[in-house]
Design a protein around this motif. Sequence first.
Motif, short mmCIF file in Angstrom:
data_model
loop_
_atom_site.label_atom_id
_atom_site.label_comp_id
_atom_site.label_asym_id
_atom_site.label_seq_id
_atom_site.Cartn_x
_atom_site.Cartn_y
_atom_site.Cartn_z
N ALA A 200 -51.55 -77.15 20.48
CA ALA A 200 -50.54 -77.85 21.40
C ALA A 200 -51.24 -78.88 22.02
CB ALA A 200 -49.94 -76.79 22.37
N GLY A 231 -46.30 -82.97 18.82
CA GLY A 231 -45.38 -82.32 17.98
C GLY A 231 -44.42 -83.21 17.03
N LYS A 236 -44.86 -82.80 13.19
CA LYS A 236 -43.62 -82.65 12.29
C LYS A 236 -44.25 -82.65 10.57
CE LYS A 236 -39.37 -86.00 11.85
NZ LYS A 236 -39.78 -86.82 10.94
N GLY A 276 -37.96 -66.43 25.04
CA GLY A 276 -37.26 -65.07 25.51
C GLY A 276 -36.93 -65.17 27.24
N PHE A 408 -40.05 -69.86 32.16
CA PHE A 408 -41.44 -69.81 31.80
C PHE A 408 -42.67 -70.25 32.76
CE2 PHE A 408 -44.45 -70.65 28.15
CZ PHE A 408 -44.21 -69.42 27.42
#
Length: 512
Positions: A200, A231, A236, A276, A408
């Motif tokens: 990340a 990202g 990609k 989640g 989050f």
Amino acid sequence: MDKPAPKADVFQANRDRVAPLLKKLRADGIGHMIDGKIVPSISGETFETKSPVDGAVLASVARGNAEDIDAAATAAALAFKSWRDMGPAMRRKLLHRVADAIEDNAEDIAVLECIDTGQAYRFMAKAAIRAAENFRFFADKCAEARDGLNTPSDEHWNISTRVPIGPVGVITPWNTPFMLSTWKIAPALAAGCTVVHKPAEWSPVTAAILARLVKEAGVPDGVLNTVHGFGEEAGKALTEHPAIKAIGFVGESATGSAIMVQGAPTLKRVHFELGGKNPVIVFDDADLDRALDAVVFMIYSLNGERCTSSSRLLIQQNIAEKFVEKLTARVKALKVGHPLDPATEIGPLIHERHLAKVCSYFDVARQDGATIAVGGKAYDGPGGGHYVEPTLVTGAHGRMRVAQEEVFGPFLTVLPFTDEVDAIAIANDIRYGLTGYVWTNNVGRALRVADALEAGMIWLNSENVRHLPTPFGGMKASGIGRDGGDYSFDFYMETKHVSLARGTHRIQKLGI
Ligand code: NAD
């Protein structure tokens, strides 16, 4: 017996330890690891990574794009055959050496992870040790990775075996980034795959350390390559690269959808561990003191930046008032502070954009008509970074955004229920299905609810305790596939069927 060091001493020792590491990091910057060499981006472009504690620039990081990914994927493809064909005993030895190296550097990794991500030291102190355990566990499975079945028929001896799928891409998020990336990389390497890792962009520091330690442990060049970057660029390109056979991805559900589209032309196999909004269901017959400990731990540890956090508390109506009263007191007493302070329970959030996202849910809660019982604003913590008050939302119902969307952060929504049927209905009325936690002393009910919950992992009368051989993964928008033990090998390997005629069975004769 030795007494543990006073907390103030540990805080100072952590600061003393991290200072020279940060100085070196600033001086050296962070490069990619491609084919065993630390290199800048081909374009020469970089980006800055900043600490969530005080916004200080930690390092200039190579900003990878499609060219760098191509170089890394080519290196992984070239290294694949010899890594695949290396005997499992040698591979096992090398992966144990990686674990040794991680253990030797565990304290440095812990303090750097705190400064790079804002996670509190009390949780990060053990994260690198767990990462080493991941390597040891999968090192010991190198030989059995190829295991298959023997299913003889009348005329044939049928066996199945597994072979590594090829070079794979691993894309990881910023929450507990070091531990999480080893979760993916260790089984891939044990299976005999070579890897291109795209960590990340908000937490690149410890991924660069992992790449270095793997090389120093003697793992051949090209087996683990690490390309930093964004990202939409490096990530990609990795998902689109034809040499990469599969993508192990951990991150947001929306990113998972994008990766599926990006990987479609090259028919990528995908394994997704996604978002989640997990329920913890507390029935009135539960051990309520233990339930309270677990409820608080599972949402307010790791800054709530945790995919398995129990962000929805489903509490039985008849005990709700008393339970929430005690919960409120505990949330108010949580210690927000500097991540290197061992007394800190909640550190700064990873990034100003994430802080803004978490804070936006305070307004969402109010607009929904819910009540912010505790917290509900940013917090002025040491260093002036991205701190937020731990927040508790009451007066909510299951269809509100604060009960449906993944925040989050340290943000818990309380949802009362009447009975078992009602609890299951509320718990399942959501797009996610990662984990569920159930507290009851009625064994039959515990098992019924576990069976009815639409989630990949259920803990009964327990917080989340990871056991490496067990399957880890989610249902619905929370994921595709499972990690852990042999389940990991099903993803990183192809199952191959081999059939040998036992004798001279009749073969149809055509064209006679
Ligand atoms: P994210 O999806 O924004 O980013 C994750 C990674 O994907 C990063 O490395 C990013 O650069 C990369 N990425 C972004 N766009 C991409 C694209 N188009 N193609 C390829 N790669 C791309 O997630 P995040 O914000 O870093 O992490 C938080 C999320 O991760 C939360 O939703 C959390 O629930 C989830 N998560 C899930 C698990 C699990 O096991 N289910 C574990 C940890 C985190």
